[in-house]
Design an enzyme around this catalytic site. Structure first.
Site, PDB file in Angstrom:
ATOM      1  N   GLU A   1      -5.972  -2.208 -10.675  1.00  0.00           N
ATOM      2  CA  GLU A   1      -6.987  -2.044 -11.717  1.00  0.00           C
ATOM      3  C   GLU A   1      -7.703  -0.705 -11.583  1.00  0.00           C
ATOM      4  OE1 GLU A   1      -8.607  -6.338 -13.126  1.00  0.00           O
ATOM      5  OE2 GLU A   1      -9.321  -5.706 -11.150  1.00  0.00           O
TER       6      GLU A   1
ATOM      7  N   LYS B   1       1.095   4.930  -5.274  1.00  0.00           N
ATOM      8  CA  LYS B   1       1.647   3.587  -5.505  1.00  0.00           C
ATOM      9  C   LYS B   1       2.378   3.518  -6.845  1.00  0.00           C
ATOM     10  CE  LYS B   1      -2.322   1.787  -3.021  1.00  0.00           C
ATOM     11  NZ  LYS B   1      -3.665   1.239  -3.247  1.00  0.00           N
TER      12      LYS B   1
ATOM     13  N   LYS C   1       0.798  -1.221   0.000  1.00  0.00           N
ATOM     14  CA  LYS C   1       0.000   0.000   0.000  1.00  0.00           C
ATOM     15  C   LYS C   1       0.836   1.279   0.000  1.00  0.00           C
ATOM     16  CE  LYS C   1      -3.705  -2.508   0.233  1.00  0.00           C
ATOM     17  NZ  LYS C   1      -4.515  -2.721  -0.987  1.00  0.00           N
TER      18      LYS C   1
END
Length: 218
Positions: free
Chosen positions: A166, A76, A14
């Site tokens: 995604e 990220k 994360k």
């Protein structure tokens, strides 16, 4: 790291340590894992875009705007060492299948011309089944997720943290890299690097359903 240890310790990272970079030799192994991934009839219906510097990551991050529901994925991408975009081919035209066939022959997969022609016909037959069913693009996309699995497992074995993403705007990503003109659809981004101390998920225990729930005997 052995296989079971990698499986039990890898997780979706994360938060990344932006100061740490994956060694080039390790990057080469990860990209080779993608290249060697399996696909139905060895069609290899994919293309991978690699961001290995700040400019490349900034381009990819355009698909995760600063504000909105997808903003949480931006860091990220920007703080990871490398990011790979896994794209599926929209179709499998004869010219592409010929390219695959030529490479297979170059790699010594065919004993003679008859063997080459026989496999070419068999593969074309499978492709035609999906053309007739109208689901070639979907078939190709399923193969790409096999490649993602190989990348995530390989990262775990090599001690590299990873995040499959995604949550991005595929239309924006496609526009940035001109993918529509190339007959490609972006499916998933995978950030790669090393987690930071801010990553609470690094300390969370892995949780999976019990074997007796997941498996049954035939």
């Amino acid at each position: 790291m052995d296989l079971l240890q990698a499986l039990r310790t890898r997780y979706a990272t994360k938060a990344y340590d932006a100061a740490r970079r994956i060694p080039e030799e390790t990057v080469k192994q990860l990209l080779e894992a993608l290249r060697c991934s399996p696909s139905s009839v060895n069609a290899q219906p994919w293309h991978f875009i690699v961001a290995d510097d700040e400019a490349g990551k900034q381009r990819m991050a355009k698909a995760t705007p600063d504000s909105g529901s997808l903003a949480y994925n931006r860091s990220k991408i920007l703080q990871a060492s490398h990011v790979v975009a896994l794209c599926a081919r929209d179709g499998l035209p004869a010219s592409y299948l010929e390219e695959v066939l030529n490479r297979e022959e170059q790699d010594g997969r065919y004993a003679d011309q008859a063997a080459r022609e026989g496999f070419a016909a068999a593969r074309a037959g499978y492709v035609q089944q999906h053309v007739d069913a109208g689901d070639v693009a979907h078939w190709n996309q399923k193969q790409v997720y096999l490649a993602q699995g190989f990348l995530l497992l390989s990262a775990g074995l090599l001690g590299v943290d990873a995040t499959p993403i995604e949550g991005f705007l595929p239309e924006a990503f496609s526009e940035e890299f001109g993918l529509k003109e190339k007959g490609l659809t972006p499916l998933v981004l995978v950030s790669l690097g090393y987690h930071s101390d801010r990553d609470a998920n690094a300390k969370a225990p892995k949780s999976r359903l019990a074997p007796e729930v997941l498996f049954s005997k035939a």
